[in-house]
Design a protein around this motif. Structure first.
Motif, PDB file in Angstrom:
ATOM      1  N   TYR A  60       0.840  -1.198   0.000  1.00 26.78           N
ATOM      2  CA  TYR A  60       0.000   0.000   0.000  1.00 26.78           C
ATOM      3  C   TYR A  60       0.878   1.252   0.000  1.00 26.78           C
ATOM      4  O   TYR A  60       0.693   2.161  -0.820  1.00 26.78           O
ATOM      5  CB  TYR A  60      -0.918  -0.011   1.228  1.00 26.78           C
ATOM      6  N   ASN A  61       1.833   1.278   0.905  1.00 27.31           N
ATOM      7  CA  ASN A  61       2.712   2.447   0.998  1.00 27.31           C
ATOM      8  C   ASN A  61       3.554   2.608  -0.255  1.00 27.31           C
ATOM      9  O   ASN A  61       3.780   3.733  -0.716  1.00 27.31           O
ATOM     10  CB  ASN A  61       3.606   2.343   2.240  1.00 27.31           C
ATOM     11  N   HIS A  62       4.007   1.515  -0.791  1.00 32.12           N
ATOM     12  CA  HIS A  62       4.820   1.573  -2.011  1.00 32.12           C
ATOM     13  C   HIS A  62       4.003   2.149  -3.168  1.00 32.12           C
ATOM     14  O   HIS A  62       4.504   2.957  -3.950  1.00 32.12           O
ATOM     15  CB  HIS A  62       5.326   0.172  -2.359  1.00 32.12           C
ATOM     16  N   PHE A  63       2.759   1.745  -3.270  1.00 38.06           N
ATOM     17  CA  PHE A  63       1.902   2.209  -4.354  1.00 38.06           C
ATOM     18  C   PHE A  63       1.506   3.676  -4.177  1.00 38.06           C
ATOM     19  O   PHE A  63       1.549   4.458  -5.121  1.00 38.06           O
ATOM     20  CB  PHE A  63       0.646   1.340  -4.427  1.00 38.06           C
ATOM     21  N   TYR A  64       1.133   4.062  -2.961  1.00 34.33           N
ATOM     22  CA  TYR A  64       0.572   5.397  -2.741  1.00 34.33           C
ATOM     23  C   TYR A  64       1.589   6.450  -2.309  1.00 34.33           C
ATOM     24  O   TYR A  64       1.274   7.635  -2.320  1.00 34.33           O
ATOM     25  CB  TYR A  64      -0.561   5.334  -1.720  1.00 34.33           C
ATOM     26  N   ASN A  65       2.789   6.048  -1.938  1.00 34.84           N
ATOM     27  CA  ASN A  65       3.760   7.029  -1.454  1.00 34.84           C
ATOM     28  C   ASN A  65       4.957   7.182  -2.376  1.00 34.84           C
ATOM     29  O   ASN A  65       6.092   7.272  -1.942  1.00 34.84           O
ATOM     30  CB  ASN A  65       4.216   6.665  -0.035  1.00 34.84           C
TER      31      ASN A  65
END
Length: 83
Positions: A60-65
């Motif tokens: 999630y963090n990799h995709f959105y950040n």
């Protein structure tokens, strides 16, 4: 997906479907995995869920950040430079 910085559930789930080259057999392996997960007890399902949470959070963090967009942007620029 790993190439783009995503983590998979290897070691938690049977990912042997990922190396299957025959599409029908690949689908059958995915269906078997899903059935096997469905047949687990609630406690076992909860244990798997807890084990997967750090991976889901990472993805999630990799995709959105910006992690993924940075990788894709570099790949795109490399492709443009090759033209």
């Amino acid at each position: 997906m790993r190439r783009y910085g995503f983590k998979t559930f290897d070691g938690i789930l049977d990912e042997s479907y990922d190396t299957e080259t025959n599409d029908i057999q690949r689908i059958e392996k995915v269906v078997k995995l899903l059935k096997d997960l469905d047949n687990l007890s609630v406690t076992e399902q909860q244990q798997i869920h807890r084990a997967c949470l750090p991976i889901v959070e990472h993805n999630y963090n990799h995709f959105y950040n910006k992690g993924l967009s940075d990788i894709l942007w570099k790949e795109f620029m490399h492709m443009l430079n090759g033209i």
